[in-house]
Design a protein around this motif. Structure first.
Motif, PDB file in Angstrom:
ATOM      1  N   GLY A  95       0.832  -1.205   0.000  1.00 43.73           N
ATOM      2  CA  GLY A  95       0.000   0.000   0.000  1.00 43.73           C
ATOM      3  C   GLY A  95       0.863   1.251   0.000  1.00 43.73           C
ATOM      4  O   GLY A  95       0.545   2.233  -0.677  1.00 43.73           O
ATOM      5  N   GLU A 163      -7.738  10.055   3.446  1.00 49.20           N
ATOM      6  CA  GLU A 163      -8.261   8.735   3.756  1.00 49.20           C
ATOM      7  C   GLU A 163      -9.653   8.993   4.321  1.00 49.20           C
ATOM      8  O   GLU A 163      -9.810   9.877   5.171  1.00 49.20           O
ATOM      9  CB  GLU A 163      -7.317   8.220   4.846  1.00 49.20           C
ATOM     10  CG  GLU A 163      -7.400   6.841   5.301  1.00 49.20           C
ATOM     11  CD  GLU A 163      -6.351   6.652   6.437  1.00 49.20           C
ATOM     12  OE1 GLU A 163      -5.152   6.917   6.252  1.00 49.20           O
ATOM     13  OE2 GLU A 163      -6.772   6.254   7.528  1.00 49.20           O
ATOM     14  N   PHE A 195     -10.255   1.941   4.314  1.00 49.02           N
ATOM     15  CA  PHE A 195     -11.247   1.717   5.373  1.00 49.02           C
ATOM     16  C   PHE A 195     -12.640   1.463   4.799  1.00 49.02           C
ATOM     17  O   PHE A 195     -13.394   0.655   5.324  1.00 49.02           O
ATOM     18  CB  PHE A 195     -11.264   2.884   6.374  1.00 49.02           C
ATOM     19  CG  PHE A 195     -10.293   2.683   7.502  1.00 49.02           C
ATOM     20  CD1 PHE A 195      -8.944   2.526   7.251  1.00 49.02           C
ATOM     21  CD2 PHE A 195     -10.735   2.623   8.819  1.00 49.02           C
ATOM     22  CE1 PHE A 195      -8.046   2.307   8.284  1.00 49.02           C
ATOM     23  CE2 PHE A 195      -9.838   2.409   9.860  1.00 49.02           C
ATOM     24  CZ  PHE A 195      -8.496   2.254   9.595  1.00 49.02           C
ATOM     25  N   LEU A 226       1.532  -8.805   1.375  1.00 55.26           N
ATOM     26  CA  LEU A 226       1.472  -7.360   1.190  1.00 55.26           C
ATOM     27  C   LEU A 226       1.152  -7.070  -0.269  1.00 55.26           C
ATOM     28  O   LEU A 226       1.580  -7.804  -1.165  1.00 55.26           O
ATOM     29  CB  LEU A 226       2.829  -6.723   1.505  1.00 55.26           C
ATOM     30  CG  LEU A 226       3.346  -6.752   2.938  1.00 55.26           C
ATOM     31  CD1 LEU A 226       4.728  -6.115   2.969  1.00 55.26           C
ATOM     32  CD2 LEU A 226       2.420  -6.035   3.888  1.00 55.26           C
TER      33      LEU A 226
END
Ligand SMILES: *Cc1c(COP(=O)(O)O)cnc(C)c1O
Length: 401
Positions: A95, A163, A195, A226
């Motif tokens: 990320g 975010e 999220f 990952l």
């Protein structure tokens, strides 16, 4: 492989997201496998010297090297792009490499970034410490304050990054409002959608230009690998591809394969996790030993209107504040039998973390005060266990306080 390195996206606009997540991007080899092939190869073979020369001259579409692209990685990219409604996607090693690449292709010396002050710690480092070394100005604003965004975006700006909902207190940014301000300032709007997940929010339909993911979280969702992804227009993703191909933070084919299989169950997992999270949040909110419970679907959530406008579900994270502070928070966490203490999130296993001493340690007491993170704040990532067991575990741990 019947596919080549640059096939158009296998987009079926009539498909619903759960179908896209299972079906989009499939490129079967001559063996007609059901499950996506894992092309664990770094390189590719040319049938002639001329074919190699034509490929390098850009006249023939042929895989070149897995730092550039790989059939399994490409299937993951096509599937995620279809699900997100993006023109194209580039997968990255993590990320963080997705976040870095998404900014690096936009910024040069003298440029300006406006970002939310409430973001993943490593992202704050990238925008507030790393890019300034290269002569890029960074301005951090309270994500919930539209006037602060307007003021910060009153001068020309190249990139806007936030975010929503944010970690750990689920502060929301009004994507439509901030995107309009950002576009007027000349900026590209990048949304970290970890999220909300692709299941509950589609920022590109609300005015964002670019979406980034840590695929490590819900897309894998089983704590194995990952990965990251950047999604946007064909022109923008071409710049990301150039950066990855020359700088190297590419996704491994193995990780892409794990994440492709993760996408197949993403909708199912995230919806169940969110149902569990809502049940946990309602239990915690009603408990006398919990002072504040934060979850987007609770009536007490401060940005309810924005939740209704922007999210189709509450997500998988719940936070609580215990008035008694760190000692009680630690005692509570240590008393939990099912929840594992871990800073990760989006996992099938329910996890619990104390932001002030872990994920948000580096921002210091003032940074935490500004973000509303108290010493008694505890964040839960709710998994796939039966919510009755999770609630019983929370109840017995709260009894000990
Ligand atoms: C974990 C996370 C990242 C970073 O992703 P990695 O895969 O760990 O590099 C970025 N943004 C958010 C919101 C995250 O939760």
């Amino acid at each position: 492989m019947s596919d080549d390195a640059n096939t158009p996206l296998n987009e079926q606009p009539s498909w619903h997201p759960a179908t896209q997540a299972v079906r989009a991007g499939v490129a079967r080899s001559e063996f007609a496998e059901t499950s996506e092939g894992l092309f664990l190869t770094s390189g590719y073979v040319f049938s002639s010297a001329q074919e190699a020369a034509d490929t390098f001259a850009g006249e023939v579409d042929h895989y070149v090297y897995s730092r550039y692209t790989n059939p399994t990685v490409r299937m993951f990219e096509e599937r995620l792009a279809t699900l997100e409604g993006a023109e194209d996607c580039k997968a990255t090693a993590s990320g963080m490499s997705a976040i870095f690449a998404s900014l690096a292709v936009l910024l040069k010396q003298g440029d300006r970034v406006v970002a939310s002050s409430s973001m993943f710690g490593a992202i704050i480092y990238v925008v507030n410490e790393f890019f300034p070394q290269w002569g890029v100005e960074c301005v951090l604003v309270d994500p919930t304050d539209n006037d602060a965004w307007a003021e910060a975006l009153s001068v020309p700006t190249q990139a806007v990054l936030f975010e929503t909902p944010s970690n750990p207190l689920l502060a929301m940014v009004d994507i439509e409002v901030v995107a309009e301000l950002a576009h007027a300032a000349g900026a590209t709007v990048i949304v970290d959608n970890v999220f909300a997940t692709p299941v509950f929010s589609k920022p590109l339909t609300q005015g964002a230009d670019v979406v980034v993911y840590s695929a490590t979280k819900h897309i894998d969702g089983q704590g194995r690998v990952l990965g990251g992804a950047v999604l946007g227009t064909v022109d923008y993703i071409a710049k990301i591809e150039m950066l990855l191909r020359n700088l190297g933070p590419s996704m491994s084919p193995f990780n892409a394969w794990v994440l492709l299989k993760g996408l197949e169950t993403l909708d199912l997992r995230v919806r169940r996790m969110a149902e569990n999270a809502e049940a946990v949040a309602r239990f915690l909110e009603a408990h006398p030993k919990v002072d504040t419970t934060i979850y987007p679907l609770l009536d007490s959530f401060p940005q309810k209107d924005l939740v209704a406008k922007q999210l189709t579900g509450g997500g998988t994270v719940v936070a609580v504040k215990l008035a008694a502070g760190q000692a009680e928070a630690f005692k509570f966490m240590d008393s939990l039998a099912i929840f594992d203490i871990s800073n990760n999130l989006g996992d099938a296993k329910s996890l619990v973390t104390h932001p002030a001493t872990t994920t948000h340690r580096r921002i210091g007491p003032e940074g935490r005060a500004a973000a509303g993170i108290t010493d008694g704040t505890v964040r839960f990532s709710i998994g796939l266990e039966d919510s009755r067991d999770l609630i019983a575990d929370l109840a017995q741990a709260l009894e000990k306080l």
